[in-house]
Design an enzyme around this catalytic site. Sequence first.
Site, short mmCIF file in Angstrom:
data_model
loop_
_atom_site.label_atom_id
_atom_site.label_comp_id
_atom_site.label_asym_id
_atom_site.label_seq_id
_atom_site.Cartn_x
_atom_site.Cartn_y
_atom_site.Cartn_z
N SER A 149 -51.02 93.34 13.67
CA SER A 149 -51.27 93.18 14.94
C SER A 149 -50.18 93.25 15.33
O SER A 149 -48.86 93.32 15.00
CB SER A 149 -52.02 91.47 15.22
OG SER A 149 -50.98 90.78 14.21
N ASP A 150 -49.75 93.04 17.12
CA ASP A 150 -48.36 92.86 17.10
C ASP A 150 -48.34 91.58 17.79
O ASP A 150 -49.42 91.51 17.10
CB ASP A 150 -48.11 93.64 18.92
CG ASP A 150 -47.48 93.79 19.56
OD1 ASP A 150 -46.28 93.05 18.92
OD2 ASP A 150 -47.19 94.31 20.56
N CYS A 151 -47.12 90.64 17.47
CA CYS A 151 -46.71 89.61 17.53
C CYS A 151 -47.56 88.75 18.86
O CYS A 151 -47.10 88.83 20.11
CB CYS A 151 -45.34 89.76 17.06
SG CYS A 151 -44.75 89.78 15.96
N ASP A 152 -48.34 88.25 17.96
CA ASP A 152 -49.29 86.75 18.77
C ASP A 152 -50.69 87.66 19.65
O ASP A 152 -51.23 86.98 20.39
CB ASP A 152 -48.75 86.10 19.88
CG ASP A 152 -47.62 84.88 19.12
OD1 ASP A 152 -48.51 85.15 18.10
OD2 ASP A 152 -46.73 84.78 19.79
N ALA A 153 -50.90 88.81 19.40
CA ALA A 153 -52.07 89.84 20.09
C ALA A 153 -53.31 88.39 19.49
O ALA A 153 -54.01 88.75 20.20
CB ALA A 153 -51.99 91.65 19.77
#
Length: 322
Positions: A270-274
Site C-alpha cells: 500500500s501507499d503509506c497510510d492508504a
Amino acid sequence: MKRSSALLAASLLASMSCIPPVAAQRAETTNARARADALAAELVGRLSLDEKLDQLLNTAPTIPRLDVPAYNWWTESLHGALGSLPTTNFPEPIGLAATFDAPLVKQVAGAISTEVQGLHALARQTGRMGRIGTGLDTWSPNINIFRDPRWGRGQETYGEDPFLAARMGVAYVTGMQGSNADLPNVIATPKHFAVHSGPESTRHSANVFVSRHDLEDTYLPAFRAAIVEGKAGSVMCAYNRIDGQPACASDMLLGEYLRGAWGFAGYVVSDCDAVKDISDNHHFAPDAAAAVAAAMRAGVDSECHGATLSDTAGLGSATARR
C-alpha cells in the site's frame, strides 16, 4: 503459496547474492526459486500468529528464534538510491522522459540498482537492517499520468503520454531488476495504482470517476506494460478511490486487472497510510480493523504505515483485530 509466504520468498529471492554468470544463472533459476519458496513456506509454518501479523507492516521485525533479520520494505529510488550515505542523483524522471531514450533510462535504473544493492550490503555488515533505504526492493518507478499541475509530484513521473510512460516504465523496471526477472537484483514497484495524480491536498480522500475507456486508454497502459512486459515483482496501490472504491481495496484494480487479466503473481504494497485512509478518510470501512480486512481481501500483501517513521509500537493491532 499463501501471501505471507510470498512476501518472505520475495525478500529471500532478492537477497540471494553471488549469482553466477548469465548462462549458469538461467540454469539455476528454477532451483533457486524453488529453494526460496520452500524456505519461505517452512518459515511461515513456524511463525506464531502475532509474528505473522507483524510481518505485514513495512517494518517487518526480526524474529531471533528463527534467525530472521529485520527488514524494511520502504526504499525509494526514483532518480537515485535513498540511503544513509551519498548516492548518485540522476535527473528527475520528467527530465529523463524528455530524452525519449528508453535504453538510457534502463542504464540509469541499472546504475541505481547497483547502489541499492550496495546500501543493502552495507546495512547487513553494520547491523542497520530494518531502516529505510536498506532493502532489496524499491518503491519506484512512478508511472502515473501527469495531467494536473496542482499535483506536487509530477516531476516524479514520465509525463502525460501513456505510451511514453509505458516505455520508460518498462525500461526502469528491467534496468532495476536485471536480465532475469525470476532472480531479480532489486524488486521494482511501479506506483501508484491507479488514476492517481490529482491535487496533492485531496490525495487521501479523493474519489475519482473515470470511464472504462479512459481507464484502459490512459491510466492503465503503463502499469500493464510494467507488469506484463517488464515483469515487475511488486506494485503499490494508491491513496484515492476509483468510482467509490479505495484503490487499495479495489476489486476491479487488484482483482479484475492485476491478478486476473494481467496474471500478476507478485506482491502488492500500500501507499503509506492508504490502508488507514480506507476508514479514516474514505469512510469505506467503519474502523481500522475493517480497513485492514478490506485491503487484505482485495489483495494487499504489505501495509506501509507512516507511524513506522517514529517507531510507534502496536501498529499491528488493527490487523490482529480484523
